[in-house]
Motif scaffolding. Structure first.
Motif, PDB file in Angstrom:
ATOM      1  N   SER A 266      -3.768   4.344   3.979  1.00  0.00           N
ATOM      2  CA  SER A 266      -4.531   5.200   3.062  1.00  0.00           C
ATOM      3  C   SER A 266      -5.185   6.370   3.789  1.00  0.00           C
ATOM      4  O   SER A 266      -5.490   7.400   3.171  1.00  0.00           O
ATOM      5  CB  SER A 266      -5.613   4.382   2.342  1.00  0.00           C
TER       6      SER A 266
ATOM      7  N   GLY B  75     -13.461   0.715  -3.363  1.00  0.00           N
ATOM      8  CA  GLY B  75     -12.819   1.350  -2.234  1.00  0.00           C
ATOM      9  C   GLY B  75     -12.991   0.550  -0.953  1.00  0.00           C
ATOM     10  O   GLY B  75     -13.713  -0.447  -0.903  1.00  0.00           O
TER      11      GLY B  75
ATOM     12  N   VAL C  52     -11.943  -3.769  -3.104  1.00  0.00           N
ATOM     13  CA  VAL C  52     -11.309  -2.502  -2.729  1.00  0.00           C
ATOM     14  C   VAL C  52     -10.858  -1.733  -3.964  1.00  0.00           C
ATOM     15  O   VAL C  52     -11.030  -0.507  -4.054  1.00  0.00           O
ATOM     16  CB  VAL C  52     -10.114  -2.747  -1.786  1.00  0.00           C
ATOM     17  N   SER C  53     -10.278  -2.438  -4.922  1.00  0.00           N
ATOM     18  CA  SER C  53      -9.775  -1.769  -6.128  1.00  0.00           C
ATOM     19  C   SER C  53     -10.900  -1.178  -6.967  1.00  0.00           C
ATOM     20  O   SER C  53     -10.685  -0.213  -7.705  1.00  0.00           O
ATOM     21  CB  SER C  53      -8.958  -2.749  -6.971  1.00  0.00           C
ATOM     22  N   ILE C  54     -12.113  -1.724  -6.840  1.00  0.00           N
ATOM     23  CA  ILE C  54     -13.256  -1.236  -7.629  1.00  0.00           C
ATOM     24  C   ILE C  54     -14.106  -0.237  -6.844  1.00  0.00           C
ATOM     25  O   ILE C  54     -14.450   0.845  -7.334  1.00  0.00           O
ATOM     26  CB  ILE C  54     -14.138  -2.412  -8.099  1.00  0.00           C
TER      27      ILE C  54
ATOM     28  N   TYR D 111      -5.487  -0.014   4.874  1.00  0.00           N
ATOM     29  CA  TYR D 111      -6.534   0.985   5.087  1.00  0.00           C
ATOM     30  C   TYR D 111      -6.013   2.149   5.932  1.00  0.00           C
ATOM     31  O   TYR D 111      -6.229   3.329   5.598  1.00  0.00           O
ATOM     32  CB  TYR D 111      -7.739   0.340   5.766  1.00  0.00           C
TER      33      TYR D 111
ATOM     34  N   GLY E 135      -9.643  -7.815  -1.991  1.00  0.00           N
ATOM     35  CA  GLY E 135      -8.735  -6.928  -2.715  1.00  0.00           C
ATOM     36  C   GLY E 135      -9.338  -6.415  -4.006  1.00  0.00           C
ATOM     37  O   GLY E 135      -9.184  -5.235  -4.361  1.00  0.00           O
ATOM     38  N   ILE E 136     -10.035  -7.281  -4.717  1.00  0.00           N
ATOM     39  CA  ILE E 136     -10.708  -6.869  -5.959  1.00  0.00           C
ATOM     40  C   ILE E 136     -11.792  -5.835  -5.672  1.00  0.00           C
ATOM     41  O   ILE E 136     -11.935  -4.834  -6.387  1.00  0.00           O
ATOM     42  CB  ILE E 136     -11.308  -8.101  -6.668  1.00  0.00           C
TER      43      ILE E 136
ATOM     44  N   ASP F 295      -1.760  -1.757  -6.494  1.00  0.00           N
ATOM     45  CA  ASP F 295      -3.213  -1.892  -6.497  1.00  0.00           C
ATOM     46  C   ASP F 295      -3.673  -2.855  -5.404  1.00  0.00           C
ATOM     47  O   ASP F 295      -2.986  -3.818  -5.080  1.00  0.00           O
ATOM     48  CB  ASP F 295      -3.686  -2.396  -7.867  1.00  0.00           C
ATOM     49  N   ALA F 296      -4.871  -2.602  -4.851  1.00  0.00           N
ATOM     50  CA  ALA F 296      -5.403  -3.433  -3.767  1.00  0.00           C
ATOM     51  C   ALA F 296      -5.598  -4.879  -4.202  1.00  0.00           C
ATOM     52  O   ALA F 296      -5.479  -5.802  -3.394  1.00  0.00           O
ATOM     53  CB  ALA F 296      -6.721  -2.853  -3.257  1.00  0.00           C
ATOM     54  N   SER F 297      -5.935  -5.096  -5.484  1.00  0.00           N
ATOM     55  CA  SER F 297      -6.122  -6.470  -5.960  1.00  0.00           C
ATOM     56  C   SER F 297      -4.820  -7.262  -5.851  1.00  0.00           C
ATOM     57  O   SER F 297      -4.829  -8.462  -5.554  1.00  0.00           O
ATOM     58  CB  SER F 297      -6.617  -6.471  -7.408  1.00  0.00           C
TER      59      SER F 297
ATOM     60  N   GLN G 258       0.842  -1.203   0.000  1.00  0.00           N
ATOM     61  CA  GLN G 258       0.000   0.000   0.000  1.00  0.00           C
ATOM     62  C   GLN G 258       0.877   1.253   0.000  1.00  0.00           C
ATOM     63  O   GLN G 258       0.612   2.216  -0.729  1.00  0.00           O
ATOM     64  CB  GLN G 258      -0.909  -0.003   1.231  1.00  0.00           C
TER      65      GLN G 258
END
Length: 388
Positions: free
Chosen positions: A235, A363, A359-361, A232, A356-357, A35-37, A30
């Motif tokens: 961020s 948040g 989060v990337s889409i 998180y 993770g997916i 990326d989160a994914s 992070q």
């Protein structure tokens, strides 16, 4: 007491790097803007724990006349040290996939070491010493959480990637020395081999469906949240040092206290009641996290979130691990425990990848809401279908 300490040192040193891979690397990724994914995909390093029973044949087939298990631990431990040392010279920024591959191979070796290490413990400890040995093992795992999820993150923040992995390698080398002080009798322990028929028979038990559902999903949602807790906080502007201290170290202490709390509570309520109470606590803890997502996150909110989420993780894992033992049949305890642990680990890993997916889409807020919905569905399933 001496044996407990020696084995505690071994378990702690072997497991700490894996905790760093699974709980420390997400924060590092992070920080570096990945990326989160991809952060979720890194949880795949836990896959070897799912396939642990498939790694045991070499230990059974290649037998040393003297100090059989100790020699396997030493040989695998040397490979483990070399891999950790090698990773210290790799760069996340230059080749993230090479780093991932190296870490996955290292995780496989770590999982393999656990096989002769546990076998040695079974061989060395008398039956009346098993409870004491088990409590020390849990303490060792908790200490691994403090080191891998906290202390080594602080090392990384101040000393960098290279020094952190070299220090982990040195720690493992130091732990291997204690093998000299463990006496292994030259008698081979015969254990029941894993068979496809035994595995299938576990899933054919009466009323096993609701347990498979709980084993798969009860812990998965709160576990996914915990995986992304460090990313998180990063961020939200929390410094890496504070994340390592509060989530890794303070959270580990809360987790230990949560395990003690779970053991005290468990004697007062039925399993069904405990499952519902602990899941409600998971939901409340996640809602606290959702609320903080709407405001600036200061240290007071940080401590509150870490306290609730760490307690939730501890309580949920305690009830599930106790029930795994309940559902292990008398004539096939080892096989049943391995099957359940493998399924538990596999779903936990998949849940982190999915998180993770999301989060990337959508948040972090979208992921938290998704996990809450999952928890509510699990609690409804417990209320309607869990009878035992």
């Amino acid at each position: 007491m001496k044996k407990n300490i020696l084995f505690g040192i071994l378990f702690t040193s072997i497991f700490s790097p894996i905790i760093f891979f699974m709980m420390g690397l997400p924060m590092i990724l992070q920080m570096k803007g990945f990326d989160a994914s991809l952060i979720g995909i890194f949880q795949i390093v836990g896959i070897p724990t799912v396939l642990k029973f498939l790694l045991s044949p070499p230990v059974d087939k290649i037998v040393f006349e003297k100090n059989h298990y100790k020699k396997w631990i030493l040989l695998a431990g040397i490979i483990y040290v070399v891999l950790l040392f090698s990773i210290s010279f790799l760069s996340l920024e230059d080749n993230i996939y090479l780093v991932f591959t190296a870490i996955l191979i290292t995780a496989i070796i770590s999982t393999f070491i656990d096989i002769p290490l546990n076998a040695l413990a079974i061989k060395v400890f008398d039956r009346e010493e098993h409870i004491s040995a088990g409590s020390y093992k849990i303490s060792a795992y908790s200490l691994s959480g403090l080191l891998g999820g906290g202390v080594f993150l602080l090392f990384y923040n101040h000393l960098g990637w290279n020094a952190t992995f070299i220090l982990m390698a040195i720690m493992v080398v130091g732990s291997l020395i204690v093998l000299y002080f463990i006496e292994e009798l030259d008698t081979k322990i015969e254990e029941k081999k894993v068979s496809f028929k035994t595995i299938v028979s576990f899933f054919k038990q009466k009323n096993i469906g609701i347990w498979i559902f709980l084993l798969s999903f009860y812990f998965a949602f709160i576990s996914a949240i915990f995986v992304f807790l460090k990313p998180y906080f990063i961020s939200k502007g929390i410094t890496p040092d504070n994340v390592a201290i509060y989530v890794g170290i303070y959270g580990g202490i809360i987790g230990i206290l949560g395990g003690i709390l779970a053991s005290k509570i468990s004697v007062r309520f039925s399993k069904k009641t405990l499952l519902i109470i602990f899941m409600m606590f998971n939901i409340i803890s996640t809602f606290i996290l959702i609320i903080t997502d709407k405001f600036e996150l200061n240290l007071s909110y940080l401590v509150a979130v870490v306290t609730f989420i760490s307690l939730a993780i501890s309580l949920s894992s305690a009830i599930i691990f106790s029930m795994i033992m309940d559902y292990s049949r008398d004539n096939s305890r080892a096989v049943d425990y391995a099957v359940q642990s493998s399924l538990f680990s596999f779903i936990r890993i998949i849940s982190a990848v999915i998180a993770g997916i999301i989060v990337s889409i959508f948040g972090f807020g979208g992921m938290f809401l998704f996990e809450v919905v999952g928890m509510l569905l699990v609690m409804l399933g417990i209320y309607l279908f869990y009878k035992k």
